[in-house]
Design a protein around this motif. Structure first.
Motif, PDB file in Angstrom:
ATOM      1  N   GLY A  15       0.734  -1.264  -0.173  1.00  0.00           N
ATOM      2  CA  GLY A  15      -0.098  -0.045  -0.070  1.00  0.00           C
ATOM      3  C   GLY A  15       0.977   1.124  -0.107  1.00  0.00           C
ATOM      4  O   GLY A  15       2.031   1.099  -0.071  1.00  0.00           O
ATOM      5  N   SER A  16       0.000   2.248   0.022  1.00  0.00           N
ATOM      6  CA  SER A  16       0.744   3.710   0.023  1.00  0.00           C
ATOM      7  C   SER A  16       0.336   4.739   1.071  1.00  0.00           C
ATOM      8  O   SER A  16      -0.949   4.437   1.646  1.00  0.00           O
ATOM      9  N   ARG A  71       1.247   8.949   2.614  1.00  0.00           N
ATOM     10  CA  ARG A  71       1.741  10.060   2.475  1.00  0.00           C
ATOM     11  C   ARG A  71       1.891  10.868   3.773  1.00  0.00           C
ATOM     12  O   ARG A  71       0.806  11.059   4.490  1.00  0.00           O
ATOM     13  N   ARG A  90      10.830   3.804  -3.913  1.00  0.00           N
ATOM     14  CA  ARG A  90       9.595   3.557  -3.488  1.00  0.00           C
ATOM     15  C   ARG A  90       9.016   4.640  -2.669  1.00  0.00           C
ATOM     16  O   ARG A  90       7.990   5.209  -2.674  1.00  0.00           O
ATOM     17  N   PHE A  91      10.247   5.560  -2.181  1.00  0.00           N
ATOM     18  CA  PHE A  91       9.587   6.881  -1.417  1.00  0.00           C
ATOM     19  C   PHE A  91      10.068   8.129  -2.079  1.00  0.00           C
ATOM     20  O   PHE A  91      11.016   8.184  -2.891  1.00  0.00           O
ATOM     21  N   GLN A  94       5.931  10.884   0.304  1.00  0.00           N
ATOM     22  CA  GLN A  94       5.274   9.661  -0.268  1.00  0.00           C
ATOM     23  C   GLN A  94       5.784   8.484  -0.303  1.00  0.00           C
ATOM     24  O   GLN A  94       6.856   8.418  -0.835  1.00  0.00           O
ATOM     25  N   MET A  95       5.164   7.554   0.148  1.00  0.00           N
ATOM     26  CA  MET A  95       5.776   6.097   0.594  1.00  0.00           C
ATOM     27  C   MET A  95       4.659   5.087  -0.228  1.00  0.00           C
ATOM     28  O   MET A  95       3.524   5.231  -0.007  1.00  0.00           O
ATOM     29  N   ASN A  96       5.192   4.487  -1.231  1.00  0.00           N
ATOM     30  CA  ASN A  96       4.677   3.414  -1.964  1.00  0.00           C
ATOM     31  C   ASN A  96       5.382   2.134  -1.996  1.00  0.00           C
ATOM     32  O   ASN A  96       6.244   1.899  -1.166  1.00  0.00           O
ATOM     33  N   SER A  97       4.482   1.085  -2.281  1.00  0.00           N
ATOM     34  CA  SER A  97       4.949  -0.215  -2.104  1.00  0.00           C
ATOM     35  C   SER A  97       5.794  -0.618  -0.733  1.00  0.00           C
ATOM     36  O   SER A  97       6.825  -0.962  -0.638  1.00  0.00           O
ATOM     37  N   LEU A  98       4.901  -0.107   0.550  1.00  0.00           N
ATOM     38  CA  LEU A  98       5.161  -0.381   1.611  1.00  0.00           C
ATOM     39  C   LEU A  98       5.493  -1.718   1.900  1.00  0.00           C
ATOM     40  O   LEU A  98       4.853  -2.653   1.460  1.00  0.00           O
TER      41      LEU A  98
END
Length: 122
Positions: free
Chosen positions: A16-17, A19, A63-64, A78-82
């Protein structure tokens, strides 16, 4: 003096993502995000200078994304593919000294946000 007020964070599943936001009373030359997981030392995640140069920890590269909105005086992460290993308390920070470059060492950062928890579950 710089006041930093964080928002965002929370719980999310793997992949998940989220912010994170950090509203600043003013920006300094270097602003950054750090995190501390239970039982571990605080570590740098991403830093950014006022010229737009960024640095990322190897563990979050790709990812970030760190960014800032000068009009809103807000720093973002922004944090993706956590991943579960991203679980930590996250802090924004500001270095009051203009060195012409940013450093990772947390002890040079003078001002800190209150922290916000990010939890990634599988």
């Amino acid at each position: 003096q710089v006041q930093l007020m964080q928002s965002g964070g929370g719980s999310v599943q793997v992949g998940g993502s989220l912010r994170l936001s950090c509203a600043a009373s003013r920006f300094t030359y270097c602003m950054g995000w750090f995190r501390q997981a239970p039982g571990k030392e605080r570590e740098g995640v991403a830093v950014m200078d006022s010229d737009g140069m960024t640095m990322y920890a190897d563990s979050v590269k790709g990812r970030f994304t760190i960014s800032q909105d000068n009009a809103k005086r807000t720093l973002y992460l922004q944090m993706n593919s956590l991943k579960p290993e991203d679980t930590a308390m996250y802090y924004c920070a500001a270095d009051k000294t203009n060195r012409g470059y940013c450093v990772w060492a947390e002890n040079v950062y003078n001002y800190w946000g209150q922290g916000t928890q990010v939890t990634v579950s599988s």
